[in-house]
Design a protein around this motif. Structure first.
Motif, PDB file in Angstrom:
ATOM      1  N   LEU A 106       0.811  -1.218   0.000  1.00  0.00           N
ATOM      2  CA  LEU A 106       0.000   0.000   0.000  1.00  0.00           C
ATOM      3  C   LEU A 106       0.844   1.269   0.000  1.00  0.00           C
ATOM      4  O   LEU A 106       1.832   1.359   0.729  1.00  0.00           O
ATOM      5  CB  LEU A 106      -0.871   0.044   1.257  1.00  0.00           C
ATOM      6  CG  LEU A 106      -2.009  -0.944   1.395  1.00  0.00           C
ATOM      7  CD1 LEU A 106      -2.727  -0.708   2.711  1.00  0.00           C
ATOM      8  CD2 LEU A 106      -2.973  -0.782   0.234  1.00  0.00           C
ATOM      9  N   ILE A 142       0.134   5.336   0.778  1.00  0.00           N
ATOM     10  CA  ILE A 142      -0.845   6.322   1.236  1.00  0.00           C
ATOM     11  C   ILE A 142      -0.494   7.666   0.602  1.00  0.00           C
ATOM     12  O   ILE A 142       0.650   8.122   0.701  1.00  0.00           O
ATOM     13  CB  ILE A 142      -0.826   6.469   2.772  1.00  0.00           C
ATOM     14  CG1 ILE A 142      -1.110   5.121   3.461  1.00  0.00           C
ATOM     15  CG2 ILE A 142      -1.819   7.531   3.226  1.00  0.00           C
ATOM     16  CD1 ILE A 142      -2.523   4.622   3.336  1.00  0.00           C
ATOM     17  N   ARG A 168      -1.128  -0.605  -4.448  1.00  0.00           N
ATOM     18  CA  ARG A 168      -2.439   0.024  -4.320  1.00  0.00           C
ATOM     19  C   ARG A 168      -2.251   1.375  -3.637  1.00  0.00           C
ATOM     20  O   ARG A 168      -1.498   1.494  -2.674  1.00  0.00           O
ATOM     21  CB  ARG A 168      -3.375  -0.837  -3.473  1.00  0.00           C
ATOM     22  CG  ARG A 168      -4.767  -0.224  -3.337  1.00  0.00           C
ATOM     23  CD  ARG A 168      -5.641  -1.028  -2.447  1.00  0.00           C
ATOM     24  NE  ARG A 168      -5.989  -2.311  -3.004  1.00  0.00           N
ATOM     25  CZ  ARG A 168      -6.960  -2.500  -3.903  1.00  0.00           C
ATOM     26  NH1 ARG A 168      -7.665  -1.483  -4.332  1.00  0.00           N
ATOM     27  NH2 ARG A 168      -7.213  -3.703  -4.360  1.00  0.00           N
ATOM     28  N   LEU A 169      -2.942   2.381  -4.169  1.00  0.00           N
ATOM     29  CA  LEU A 169      -2.839   3.721  -3.594  1.00  0.00           C
ATOM     30  C   LEU A 169      -4.140   4.065  -2.885  1.00  0.00           C
ATOM     31  O   LEU A 169      -5.219   3.985  -3.477  1.00  0.00           O
ATOM     32  CB  LEU A 169      -2.574   4.720  -4.724  1.00  0.00           C
ATOM     33  CG  LEU A 169      -2.269   6.136  -4.275  1.00  0.00           C
ATOM     34  CD1 LEU A 169      -0.839   6.488  -4.663  1.00  0.00           C
ATOM     35  CD2 LEU A 169      -3.207   7.132  -4.927  1.00  0.00           C
ATOM     36  N   LEU A 170      -4.052   4.431  -1.616  1.00  0.00           N
ATOM     37  CA  LEU A 170      -5.227   4.884  -0.873  1.00  0.00           C
ATOM     38  C   LEU A 170      -5.041   6.359  -0.548  1.00  0.00           C
ATOM     39  O   LEU A 170      -3.931   6.807  -0.247  1.00  0.00           O
ATOM     40  CB  LEU A 170      -5.386   4.090   0.427  1.00  0.00           C
ATOM     41  CG  LEU A 170      -5.700   2.602   0.290  1.00  0.00           C
ATOM     42  CD1 LEU A 170      -5.674   1.931   1.655  1.00  0.00           C
ATOM     43  CD2 LEU A 170      -7.068   2.399  -0.372  1.00  0.00           C
ATOM     44  N   ILE A 171      -6.155   7.102  -0.594  1.00  0.00           N
ATOM     45  CA  ILE A 171      -6.077   8.543  -0.370  1.00  0.00           C
ATOM     46  C   ILE A 171      -6.573   8.878   1.022  1.00  0.00           C
ATOM     47  O   ILE A 171      -7.652   8.438   1.433  1.00  0.00           O
ATOM     48  CB  ILE A 171      -6.909   9.289  -1.425  1.00  0.00           C
ATOM     49  CG1 ILE A 171      -6.366   8.971  -2.812  1.00  0.00           C
ATOM     50  CG2 ILE A 171      -6.885  10.796  -1.181  1.00  0.00           C
ATOM     51  CD1 ILE A 171      -7.421   8.971  -3.871  1.00  0.00           C
ATOM     52  N   ASN A 172      -5.780   9.651   1.749  1.00  0.00           N
ATOM     53  CA  ASN A 172      -6.139  10.086   3.090  1.00  0.00           C
ATOM     54  C   ASN A 172      -6.175  11.613   3.101  1.00  0.00           C
ATOM     55  O   ASN A 172      -5.421  12.260   2.397  1.00  0.00           O
ATOM     56  CB  ASN A 172      -5.102   9.570   4.095  1.00  0.00           C
ATOM     57  CG  ASN A 172      -5.486   9.908   5.526  1.00  0.00           C
ATOM     58  OD1 ASN A 172      -6.554   9.532   5.984  1.00  0.00           O
ATOM     59  ND2 ASN A 172      -4.608  10.607   6.226  1.00  0.00           N
ATOM     60  N   ASP A 173      -7.063  12.173   3.900  1.00  0.00           N
ATOM     61  CA  ASP A 173      -7.242  13.618   3.970  1.00  0.00           C
ATOM     62  C   ASP A 173      -6.933  14.039   5.399  1.00  0.00           C
ATOM     63  O   ASP A 173      -7.712  13.780   6.311  1.00  0.00           O
ATOM     64  CB  ASP A 173      -8.710  13.912   3.587  1.00  0.00           C
ATOM     65  CG  ASP A 173      -9.093  15.366   3.776  1.00  0.00           C
ATOM     66  OD1 ASP A 173      -8.675  15.976   4.766  1.00  0.00           O
ATOM     67  OD2 ASP A 173      -9.833  15.889   2.925  1.00  0.00           O
ATOM     68  N   LEU A 195      -1.736   5.224  11.549  1.00  0.00           N
ATOM     69  CA  LEU A 195      -2.340   4.692  10.325  1.00  0.00           C
ATOM     70  C   LEU A 195      -1.305   3.953   9.494  1.00  0.00           C
ATOM     71  O   LEU A 195      -1.544   2.841   9.016  1.00  0.00           O
ATOM     72  CB  LEU A 195      -2.964   5.831   9.512  1.00  0.00           C
ATOM     73  CG  LEU A 195      -3.355   5.471   8.075  1.00  0.00           C
ATOM     74  CD1 LEU A 195      -4.560   4.544   8.045  1.00  0.00           C
ATOM     75  CD2 LEU A 195      -3.636   6.722   7.245  1.00  0.00           C
ATOM     76  N   VAL A 215      -1.762  -0.098   8.640  1.00  0.00           N
ATOM     77  CA  VAL A 215      -1.998  -0.704   7.323  1.00  0.00           C
ATOM     78  C   VAL A 215      -0.693  -1.202   6.688  1.00  0.00           C
ATOM     79  O   VAL A 215      -0.683  -1.622   5.549  1.00  0.00           O
ATOM     80  CB  VAL A 215      -2.716   0.273   6.351  1.00  0.00           C
ATOM     81  CG1 VAL A 215      -4.023   0.755   6.953  1.00  0.00           C
ATOM     82  CG2 VAL A 215      -1.837   1.456   5.972  1.00  0.00           C
ATOM     83  N   HIS A 216       0.413  -1.143   7.456  1.00  0.00           N
ATOM     84  CA  HIS A 216       1.729  -1.551   6.948  1.00  0.00           C
ATOM     85  C   HIS A 216       2.029  -0.856   5.628  1.00  0.00           C
ATOM     86  O   HIS A 216       2.375  -1.508   4.628  1.00  0.00           O
ATOM     87  CB  HIS A 216       1.789  -3.074   6.747  1.00  0.00           C
ATOM     88  CG  HIS A 216       1.509  -3.839   7.995  1.00  0.00           C
ATOM     89  ND1 HIS A 216       2.407  -3.944   9.020  1.00  0.00           N
ATOM     90  CD2 HIS A 216       0.402  -4.501   8.408  1.00  0.00           C
ATOM     91  CE1 HIS A 216       1.886  -4.652  10.004  1.00  0.00           C
ATOM     92  NE2 HIS A 216       0.662  -5.000   9.658  1.00  0.00           N
TER      93      HIS A 216
END
Lengths: 334, 334
Positions: free
Chosen positions: A64, A66, A94-99, A113, A117-118
């Motif tokens: 992942l 972030i 995989r790219l996850l978006i955090n705000d 975080l 999520v490692h």
């Protein structure tokens, strides 16, 4: 440790390779050198993780990344994110978006975080203090994108905001405007500070004085806020005949405000925006603007991050991408 | 199991409470009933997780919600996401955004993601097949937002697309237009199917015939694509005198295409958009549009999801939110 809790990150660490390499061994071993396969398989058996069907399924978690944005509302970020997504996917991440603002009160929860999520790495679109960058970097590799901290030694992909603003200001002066206002973003961002410096230095060199109340810093990139600010400036006897604004969203607000005061663009007022968003060709007149290579900013930031992840001993080289001024109807009869 | 691997989700499961309750016990125990604190502490010691400083830090991971979008490029989603973010934050959850089509080839990797990050729940903005909804629901509670599958029995928050399109079509007919084109999105979305049904049924009732080649379905909400499609329709002897389009981005494209063909809006062509995006007041003329309660869609979806997480035995009630037609310059001289 139970078998089903072993992650790609665990195996990667044990084998001394990147999580992406572990993924490739598990899914596309034809792409991997035989020594590397051996290294990964040794690590897996050392961790008690056998190559049985169920175990492989549990282990084929995608590594992942972030990507953190300060505010998703600014559409400029969408194309940047798009670029990062394309790069991440191409490499099996995989790219996850955090705000999150990543300030003193939110940094600990962000660090949690990353551990939770490692995360394999982080792309930061915020302006982050050195202290907080150090904290993040102690957990995962990071790359700054668009915004970066000059006082910290971490890689970034960005533009030269000072020189982009200088070009825009020189162009405005060349249009015979001498009453120039600037609508800026929050001064906590590097881009806002640098663009304002470029703007003011240029006018100083041209012996054009600037009224301090014509330099407006808004707390966010928001159309309604900008509309109010511009109306306030136009509602005076002495009003600007040019606006340099740091987002095309602001430029659209100038266009609407000018209409409200029966002022013609470009005859009475010219406006130069920034970003080259889609809206800059939807407004009437269309918006003269500084093009940012938004997609490429995100794409290159992710590529740089993957370099950092895959070659932890090499320090990746930061990158400054080119901008260009695009002349449209809001500044010239074309 | 090692102590530092215990997550809030593990403790919550053991204690028979929600992850948010565990977070509250760890961080704001003054808000929690004493029996609940006891329950959580019992679960923690049963898991070998003592209330020492380091252990608490490891355990105070925020529970995660994954919000999945089909394409981030559509700015309509930004306000929806904003609403979901506000709700999640208010309840101590963290919301991460993922971009996946959730089709047959990507669903397994999505399921892996949910397990990998121990997601507490999922908000889906895609149209997802029943089979894939079942797979996701076997792992975590889910809520569908904006799009939903009528053939599956999972909660959703949405609008009545059929009736919204009916109102828009009736209004267009009331403007004395009888040559009406529709620019739609991909028919794999519920909204596209329903809006087209509402549109066609209305015209049928009014005895207005529709040319099949004037019903255009574009593969994504993209300004340039829409501009090309509209130019093609206007480049004929017989051309539409009205456009019903399913995004204000498409409406902006109609406005520009009309200018290219020296057609006046609203005198020669009227256009009615959808969503009430910011751009609908940036264009000239401004865009008559169907307002969607975007923020509220996201906010309510997240609230519904939290209900599902906190009360797994109750089936949360789906919600249909109101839309309204906003008349602006693109359809009437006002």
């Amino acid at each position: 440790m139970k078998k089903d809790k072993i992650t790609v990150a665990d195996i990667a660490k044990k084998a001394g390779v990147s999580p992406a390499t572990v993924s490739r061994v598990l899914r596309h071993r034809e792409l991997v050198k035989s020594e590397t396969i051996q290294q990964v398989e040794n690590a897996m058996s050392a961790l008690g993780c056998l190559l049985e069907k169920g175990t492989i399924a549990a282990a084929t978690e995608q590594p992942l990344i972030i990507l953190n944005v300060p505010e998703l509302d600014n559409v400029f970020y969408l194309k940047v994110i798009d670029g990062a997504l394309v790069s991440a996917k191409a490499h099996g991440y995989r790219l996850l978006i955090n705000d999150s603002p990543l300030d003193r009160s939110s940094i600990y929860s962000f660090i949690n975080l990353l551990k939770q999520v490692h995360a394999a790495g982080v792309i930061l679109l915020n302006h982050v203090s050195k202290e907080q960058l150090d904290m993040i970097h102690s957990v995962v590799p990071l790359v700054q994108c668009s915004e970066y901290n000059e006082h910290a030694d971490y890689p970034y992909v960005s533009i030269d905001d000072y020189s982009a603003a200088t070009s825009a200001a020189e162009y405005i002066v060349s249009c015979n405007c001498n009453k120039i206002a600037m609508i800026n973003g929050p001064m906590s961002f590097k881009y806002a500070v640098k663009r304002q410096e470029g703007f003011l230095d240029t006018l100083r060199k041209k012996d054009i004085s600037v009224r301090p109340d014509w330099i407006v810093s808004l707390p966010e990139v928001n159309y309604q806020m900008a509309y109010s600010a511009v109306c306030r400036l136009l509602n005076n006897e002495i009003r600007p005949n040019a606006f340099f604004v740091i987002s095309d969203v602001f430029a659209a607000a100038v266009i609407r405000a000018a209409k409200r005061f029966d002022l013609r663009i470009p005859e009475d007022i010219i406006v130069v925006g920034f970003d080259n968003l889609d809206i800059s060709i939807m407004t009437c007149p269309t918006i003269t603007t500084v093009n940012q290579p938004s997609f490429q900013l995100g794409y290159s930031a992710c590529e740089l991050l993957l370099d950092s992840i895959n070659h932890p001993d090499m320090f990746p080289k930061s990158l400054i991408l080119d901008t260009e001024l695009i002349i449209r109807e809001s500044s010239a009869k074309i």
